[in-house]
Design a protein around this motif. Structure first.
Motif, short mmCIF file in Angstrom:
data_model
loop_
_atom_site.label_atom_id
_atom_site.label_comp_id
_atom_site.label_asym_id
_atom_site.label_seq_id
_atom_site.Cartn_x
_atom_site.Cartn_y
_atom_site.Cartn_z
N ARG A 28 0.84 -1.21 0.00
CA ARG A 28 0.00 0.00 0.00
C ARG A 28 0.87 1.25 0.00
N LYS A 29 1.80 1.34 -0.93
CA LYS A 29 2.76 2.44 -0.90
C LYS A 29 2.12 3.80 -1.13
N GLU A 30 1.06 3.88 -1.92
CA GLU A 30 0.40 5.17 -2.12
C GLU A 30 -0.17 5.70 -0.81
N SER A 31 -0.77 4.79 -0.04
CA SER A 31 -1.34 5.19 1.24
C SER A 31 -0.25 5.65 2.21
N PHE A 32 0.89 4.95 2.23
CA PHE A 32 1.98 5.33 3.12
C PHE A 32 2.60 6.67 2.70
N VAL A 33 2.77 6.88 1.41
CA VAL A 33 3.31 8.15 0.93
C VAL A 33 2.36 9.28 1.30
N GLN A 34 1.08 9.07 1.09
CA GLN A 34 0.09 10.09 1.43
C GLN A 34 0.11 10.36 2.94
N PHE A 35 0.24 9.30 3.74
CA PHE A 35 0.30 9.47 5.20
C PHE A 35 1.51 10.30 5.61
N PHE A 36 2.69 10.00 5.05
CA PHE A 36 3.88 10.74 5.41
C PHE A 36 3.83 12.19 4.91
N LEU A 37 3.26 12.41 3.75
CA LEU A 37 3.10 13.78 3.26
C LEU A 37 2.15 14.58 4.15
N THR A 39 1.49 14.00 7.26
CA THR A 39 2.16 14.21 8.55
C THR A 39 3.15 15.37 8.44
N GLY A 40 3.89 15.43 7.34
CA GLY A 40 4.82 16.54 7.13
C GLY A 40 4.12 17.87 7.06
N ILE A 41 2.99 17.90 6.35
CA ILE A 41 2.22 19.14 6.25
C ILE A 41 1.69 19.56 7.62
N LEU A 42 1.24 18.59 8.40
CA LEU A 42 0.75 18.89 9.75
C LEU A 42 1.87 19.46 10.61
N MET A 43 3.06 18.86 10.54
CA MET A 43 4.19 19.34 11.34
C MET A 43 4.58 20.76 10.92
N LEU A 44 4.59 21.03 9.62
CA LEU A 44 4.91 22.38 9.15
C LEU A 44 3.85 23.39 9.59
N SER A 45 2.60 22.97 9.59
CA SER A 45 1.52 23.86 10.03
C SER A 45 1.67 24.19 11.51
N LEU A 46 2.00 23.19 12.32
CA LEU A 46 2.20 23.44 13.75
C LEU A 46 3.39 24.36 13.99
N ARG A 47 4.45 24.16 13.21
CA ARG A 47 5.62 25.02 13.35
C ARG A 47 5.27 26.45 12.96
N SER A 48 4.53 26.62 11.87
CA SER A 48 4.12 27.96 11.44
C SER A 48 3.23 28.63 12.47
N LEU A 49 2.35 27.86 13.08
CA LEU A 49 1.48 28.42 14.11
C LEU A 49 2.30 28.89 15.31
N GLY A 50 3.29 28.10 15.70
CA GLY A 50 4.17 28.49 16.80
C GLY A 50 4.94 29.76 16.48
N GLN A 51 5.41 29.86 15.25
CA GLN A 51 6.15 31.06 14.84
C GLN A 51 5.23 32.27 14.79
N LYS A 52 3.98 32.06 14.39
CA LYS A 52 3.01 33.17 14.35
C LYS A 52 2.81 33.74 15.75
N TYR A 53 2.64 32.86 16.74
CA TYR A 53 2.45 33.34 18.11
C TYR A 53 3.72 33.97 18.66
N ARG A 54 4.88 33.46 18.27
CA ARG A 54 6.14 34.05 18.71
C ARG A 54 6.30 35.46 18.14
N ILE A 55 5.95 35.64 16.87
CA ILE A 55 6.01 36.97 16.25
C ILE A 55 5.05 37.93 16.96
#
Length: 109
Positions: A28-37, A39-55
Motif C-alpha cells: 500500500r505504498k500510495e497510502s503510506f506516501v500520502q500518510f507521510f506527506l 504528517t509533514g504538512i501537519l508538522m509544518l503547520s504546527l511550526r508555522s502556528l508556533g512562529q506566528k504566536y512568537r512573532i
C-alpha cells in the motif's frame, strides 16, 4: 465442520504469516506516501502556528519597550530641566555652566 488442526478459523488463511511493516508498506505504498506527506504538512503547520504566536509576542514586547523608552526619555528630560533650574539659582553660575557642559556632552554621544 472445521477440523482440529486448523483451529476452526477457515483452514489455510489462518496459517498465513501476517505481513510485516515493510511488506505492508510496499503493498500500500500510495497510502503510506500520502500518510507521510500529510504528517509533514501537519508538522509544518504546527511550526508555522508556533512562529506566528512568537512573532505576536515579540511585537507586543517591542511596543512595550518603545513605550518604556519614551517614558524614560521624558523622565530624563524632566530631571535635566529640574537640575538646570536648581543650578540657575546659584549666584556664581559655576554649577549652571558645568551642568550645561555635561548635558551638551551627553547630547553629542
Amino acid at each position: 465442520m472445521a477440523s482440529a488442526h486448523d483451529g476452526g478459523f477457515g483452514g489455510a488463511s489462518s496459517r498465513r504469516k501476517p505481513l510485516g511493516l515493510m511488506a505492508n508498506a510496499m503493498k500500500r505504498k500510495e497510502s503510506f506516501v500520502q500518510f507521510f506527506l500529510m504528517t509533514g504538512i501537519l508538522m509544518l503547520s504546527l511550526r508555522s502556528l508556533g512562529q506566528k504566536y512568537r512573532i505576536h509576542e515579540l511585537t507586543n514586547d517591542n511596543s512595550s519597550l518603545r513605550d518604556e523608552r519614551d517614558s524614560l526619555s521624558l523622565r530624563m528630560a524632566s530631571v535635566k530641566d529640574a537640575l538646570l533650574r536648581e543650578a540657575s539659582l546659584d549666584p556664581s553660575g559655576l554649577l549652571s555652566s558645568h551642568l550645561r557642559r555635561l548635558f551638551a556632552e551627553d547630547d553629542n554621544n
